[in-house]
Design an enzyme around this catalytic site. Structure first.
Site, mmCIF file in Angstrom:
data_model
loop_
_atom_site.group_PDB
_atom_site.id
_atom_site.type_symbol
_atom_site.label_atom_id
_atom_site.label_comp_id
_atom_site.label_asym_id
_atom_site.label_seq_id
_atom_site.Cartn_x
_atom_site.Cartn_y
_atom_site.Cartn_z
ATOM 1 C CG HIS A 1 -1.748 1.232 1.378
ATOM 2 N ND1 HIS A 1 -3.077 1.288 1.009
ATOM 3 C CD2 HIS A 1 -1.439 2.470 1.854
ATOM 4 C CE1 HIS A 1 -3.540 2.499 1.241
ATOM 5 N NE2 HIS A 1 -2.568 3.240 1.761
ATOM 6 C CD GLU A 2 2.123 3.523 3.666
ATOM 7 O OE1 GLU A 2 2.556 4.638 3.283
ATOM 8 O OE2 GLU A 2 0.992 3.375 4.181
ATOM 9 C CG HIS B 1 1.104 6.522 -0.818
ATOM 10 N ND1 HIS B 1 -0.043 7.167 -1.231
ATOM 11 C CD2 HIS B 1 0.809 5.970 0.398
ATOM 12 C CE1 HIS B 1 -0.985 7.009 -0.310
ATOM 13 N NE2 HIS B 1 -0.492 6.284 0.675
ATOM 14 C CD GLU C 1 -4.586 6.076 2.177
ATOM 15 O OE1 GLU C 1 -4.563 4.994 2.776
ATOM 16 O OE2 GLU C 1 -3.555 6.709 1.889
#
Length: 277
Positions: A133-134, A137, A181
């Protein structure tokens, strides 16, 4: 005897636009058109600010690498291989609130930070989902806007503008963060390649603890998410749902769970695996 886990597809040549969520794309375009944004980025996110964040982190956290917590480092390395990314620095920081975040100002020295309580709460595949998930970004170049949003939330005294401009910028940034997100949840799914793993993370962050984590039921949580999704019987319920998002830094966990379940079942997700697998 537990079944052997299949090797995930390595998504060589994966591009961010192939999995970016439409609401993220729309919110990013709106943010880029905001007057004064370029000047604000230059003032707040210069080389000095980048160095301050980096020094504070390296002085107050433990860097994870092949010699320090190598099993977690390997989860990161594999996630980077799947998403076709260079491996950023990774740290764990003592904090009782389960969380993870990414810093990538001006594209230099990107690093990810995991809170110690997050590692206590999650199983290794779930930790990898958080890392992915990070990484989402970084893959989507969210870093500058993310860092600016964090600074805006820390203190209004850092903002060289005030009044309506500041409020409008803060509101639009928070809307963008929530939209971004959804994209990064998709990055987590592309790495784990199992929707229940990503949904389990959302469930545990919503109401888990080290004592309860092993007892929680992902299918029941997903059914809860579907129930919430269907509560649009009248205009008042729709308005209440919209009010729930005001001021939040993340979309509601049930919305994220429902969204990732839908994308997992979509042709778009399957086509990405087939195209790059």
């Amino acid at each position: 005897m537990r079944p052997m886990q299949r090797e995930p597809h390595i998504l060589l040549g994966l591009r961010a636009d192939q999995f970016r969520h439409p609401v993220d794309l729309q919110a990013t375009r709106s943010l880029q058109q905001l007057p004064g944004l370029g000047l604000l980025i230059q003032n707040l996110l210069g080389s000095t600010a980048e160095q301050v964040f980096y020094l504070d982190n390296i002085a107050s956290s433990i860097q994870i690498n092949e010699h320090q917590l190598p099993e977690i480092h390997q989860l990161l390395v594999q996630a980077c291989r799947i998403l076709d990314l260079e491996v950023p620095q990774l740290y764990v920081r003592q904090n009782p609130v389960p969380n993870a975040y990414t810093f990538a100002m001006q594209g230099k020295k990107p690093f990810i930070v995991l809170h110690s309580s997050l590692l206590d709460l999650l199983e290794p595949p779930e930790i990898q989902a958080v890392l992915a998930h990070e990484l989402g970004h970084l893959k989507c170049n969210h870093g500058v806007y993310l860092t600016m949003a964090n600074i805006l939330m820390l203190s209004t005294s850092l903002i060289p503008f005030g009044g309506l401009f500041y409020q409008a910028l803060q509101d639009q940034l928070m809307h963008w963060v929530r939209c971004a997100e959804f994209t990064c949840d998709r990055a987590a799914l592309l790495v784990t390649q199992e929707a229940k793993t990503v949904i389990s993370v959302l469930m545990k962050l919503c109401g888990g603890s080290p004592q309860l984590a092993a007892k929680l039921n992902v299918d029941a949580f997903l059914e809860q998410a579907r129930t919430y999704d269907e509560l649009d019987d009248d205009l008042w319920q729709v308005e209440l749902k919209q009010m729930q998002n005001v001021g939040r830094t993340h979309p509601l966990p049930v919305l994220r769970a429902r969204e990732i379940d839908r994308w997992f079942r979509s042709n778009t997700y399957q086509q990405i695996l087939e195209l790059h697998g």
